[in-house]
Design a protein around this motif. Sequence first.
Motif, PDB file in Angstrom:
ATOM      1  N   THR A 224     -20.293  13.210   5.452  1.00 26.03           N
ATOM      2  CA  THR A 224     -19.977  13.821   6.511  1.00 26.03           C
ATOM      3  C   THR A 224     -21.306  14.124   7.258  1.00 26.03           C
ATOM      4  N   PHE A 225     -21.083  13.410   8.430  1.00 31.63           N
ATOM      5  CA  PHE A 225     -22.334  13.547   9.157  1.00 31.63           C
ATOM      6  C   PHE A 225     -21.933  13.935  10.782  1.00 31.63           C
ATOM      7  N   ASP A 226     -20.527  14.431  10.825  1.00 30.83           N
ATOM      8  CA  ASP A 226     -20.226  15.024  12.068  1.00 30.83           C
ATOM      9  C   ASP A 226     -20.913  16.300  12.373  1.00 30.83           C
TER      10      ASP A 226
ATOM     11  N   SER B 225     -26.673  12.848  14.554  1.00 24.39           N
ATOM     12  CA  SER B 225     -25.365  12.553  14.023  1.00 24.39           C
ATOM     13  C   SER B 225     -25.307  11.148  13.181  1.00 24.39           C
ATOM     14  N   GLU B 226     -26.398  10.562  12.980  1.00 24.95           N
ATOM     15  CA  GLU B 226     -26.460   9.359  12.520  1.00 24.95           C
ATOM     16  C   GLU B 226     -26.973   9.389  10.945  1.00 24.95           C
ATOM     17  N   PRO B 227     -26.553   8.732  10.009  1.00 21.19           N
ATOM     18  CA  PRO B 227     -27.204   8.837   8.715  1.00 21.19           C
ATOM     19  C   PRO B 227     -28.537   8.385   8.593  1.00 21.19           C
ATOM     20  N   GLY B 228     -29.517   9.439   8.150  1.00 21.61           N
ATOM     21  CA  GLY B 228     -31.039   9.019   8.218  1.00 21.61           C
ATOM     22  C   GLY B 228     -31.695   9.137   9.601  1.00 21.61           C
ATOM     23  N   GLY B 229     -30.985   9.856  10.426  1.00 17.45           N
ATOM     24  CA  GLY B 229     -31.751  10.217  11.850  1.00 17.45           C
ATOM     25  C   GLY B 229     -32.531  11.143  11.726  1.00 17.45           C
TER      26      GLY B 229
END
Length: 164
Positions: free
Chosen positions: A73-75, A147-151
């Motif tokens: 979940t990255f929302d 909201s990005e994975p690894g952001g």
Amino acid sequence: MLWVKALHIAAIAVWVAGLVCLPGLYLRRAHVRDETAFNTLHVTVRFLYVAIVSPAAFVAVGSGTALVFLRQTFDAWFQLKLAFVAVLVALHVLAGTVIIGLFRRGSAYPLWRGMIATTAVSVTAAAILVVVLAKPDFADLLPPILSEPGGLRRLAGALSPFRR
């Protein structure tokens, strides 16, 4: 994954219920007159916090962490939920500090503090519930990198004075 979700929901329910009940028990401190009632209340409050509420909090946070990895979940709504969970953790720690000082001789817990504590836990739990059920889309309000994975790692790396 379904059993992890069920465990998570049950643990949160026990955790929040315990945090709502504790201020009511704190308020009883002013009404105990004899040593036996004092000791019984002391044991009850500590048992509730140490043996029921704290393990439920641990399971809720642990199973929630497992769900993050299982569901990826990255929302933006999830970040808001985590902020409310952090508030609930802070309220849990505050409840523990109250217990430490509450059972010293001459201590009391005022009604207004009990009302504030109960309201704070209830409002925080309700906010978590609303965010999880509504899953509001306010991603436009946040920078896309969050909201990005690894952001966050890339963002922190860009801001860090200690670059690799």
